[in-house]
Design a protein around this motif. Structure first.
Motif, PDB file in Angstrom:
ATOM      1  N   PHE A 135       0.827  -1.210   0.000  1.00 55.41           N
ATOM      2  CA  PHE A 135       0.000   0.000   0.000  1.00 55.41           C
ATOM      3  C   PHE A 135       0.861   1.258   0.000  1.00 55.41           C
ATOM      4  O   PHE A 135       0.590   2.205  -0.738  1.00 55.41           O
ATOM      5  N   GLY A 136       1.891   1.283   0.815  1.00 55.84           N
ATOM      6  CA  GLY A 136       2.727   2.470   0.966  1.00 55.84           C
ATOM      7  C   GLY A 136       3.493   2.852  -0.284  1.00 55.84           C
ATOM      8  O   GLY A 136       4.011   3.963  -0.373  1.00 55.84           O
ATOM      9  N   ASP A 137       3.547   1.966  -1.270  1.00 55.62           N
ATOM     10  CA  ASP A 137       4.251   2.230  -2.531  1.00 55.62           C
ATOM     11  C   ASP A 137       3.290   2.485  -3.684  1.00 55.62           C
ATOM     12  O   ASP A 137       3.732   2.600  -4.836  1.00 55.62           O
TER      13      ASP A 137
ATOM     14  N   ALA B 148       1.781   7.956  -3.478  1.00 56.99           N
ATOM     15  CA  ALA B 148       2.155   6.990  -2.449  1.00 56.99           C
ATOM     16  C   ALA B 148       2.530   7.654  -1.121  1.00 56.99           C
ATOM     17  O   ALA B 148       2.200   7.151  -0.048  1.00 56.99           O
TER      18      ALA B 148
ATOM     19  N   ARG C  47      -4.487   9.305   3.342  1.00 54.98           N
ATOM     20  CA  ARG C  47      -4.107   7.904   3.519  1.00 54.98           C
ATOM     21  C   ARG C  47      -3.283   7.745   4.780  1.00 54.98           C
ATOM     22  O   ARG C  47      -2.608   8.687   5.221  1.00 54.98           O
TER      23      ARG C  47
ATOM     24  N   ASN D 280      -0.465   5.169   5.743  1.00 49.88           N
ATOM     25  CA  ASN D 280       0.348   4.070   5.219  1.00 49.88           C
ATOM     26  C   ASN D 280       0.725   3.047   6.298  1.00 49.88           C
ATOM     27  O   ASN D 280       1.131   1.933   5.963  1.00 49.88           O
TER      28      ASN D 280
ATOM     29  N   ASN E 129      -2.489   0.973   6.219  1.00 51.59           N
ATOM     30  CA  ASN E 129      -2.882   0.504   4.879  1.00 51.59           C
ATOM     31  C   ASN E 129      -4.321   0.906   4.550  1.00 51.59           C
ATOM     32  O   ASN E 129      -5.092   0.109   3.997  1.00 51.59           O
TER      33      ASN E 129
END
Length: 118
Positions: free
Chosen positions: A29-31, A53, A72, A74, A77
């Protein structure tokens, strides 16, 4: 296995607010760039917003600019969409999308219904 699970939809009055969440798993998710899209009654799927991201790039459609906020977390997620000053034309099914290709069904969650009505 990629999973995206939206929540937070419901009924809101015009001028009201809702906060959508999308819990994700099965990918980094973080990418990953993430998007929100919506299916409005009588119309096709339309793009709502996207976020990079690292949250360094954020964009909105003209229809929601100034009223919606994408964000978001991260570490969790999770993707969010804060919706304020809701209008009846915001009614629809809102989808969380992995990446930017909103037409790719395999990259979308099951959707959450948002209804704006008095």
């Amino acid at each position: 296995q990629v999973q995206l699970v939206e929540s937070g939809g419901g009924l809101a009055q015009p001028g009201g607010s809702l906060r959508l969440s999308c819990a994700t798993s099965g990918f980094e998710f973080g990418d990953t760039y993430m998007s929100w899209a919506r299916q409005v009654p009588g119309k096709g799927l339309e793009w709502v917003s996207m976020i990079g991201a690292a949250s360094s790039i954020i964009r909105y459609s003209d229809a929601v600019e100034g009223r919606f906020t994408i964000s978001r977390d991260n570490l969790r997620n999770t993707l969010y969409l804060e919706m304020n000053d809701l209008k009846p034309e915001d009614t629809g099914v809102y989808y969380c999308v992995k990446g930017l290709k909103i037409t790719d069904r395999s990259s979308r969650g099951q959707g959450t219904q948002v209804t704006v009505s008095s």
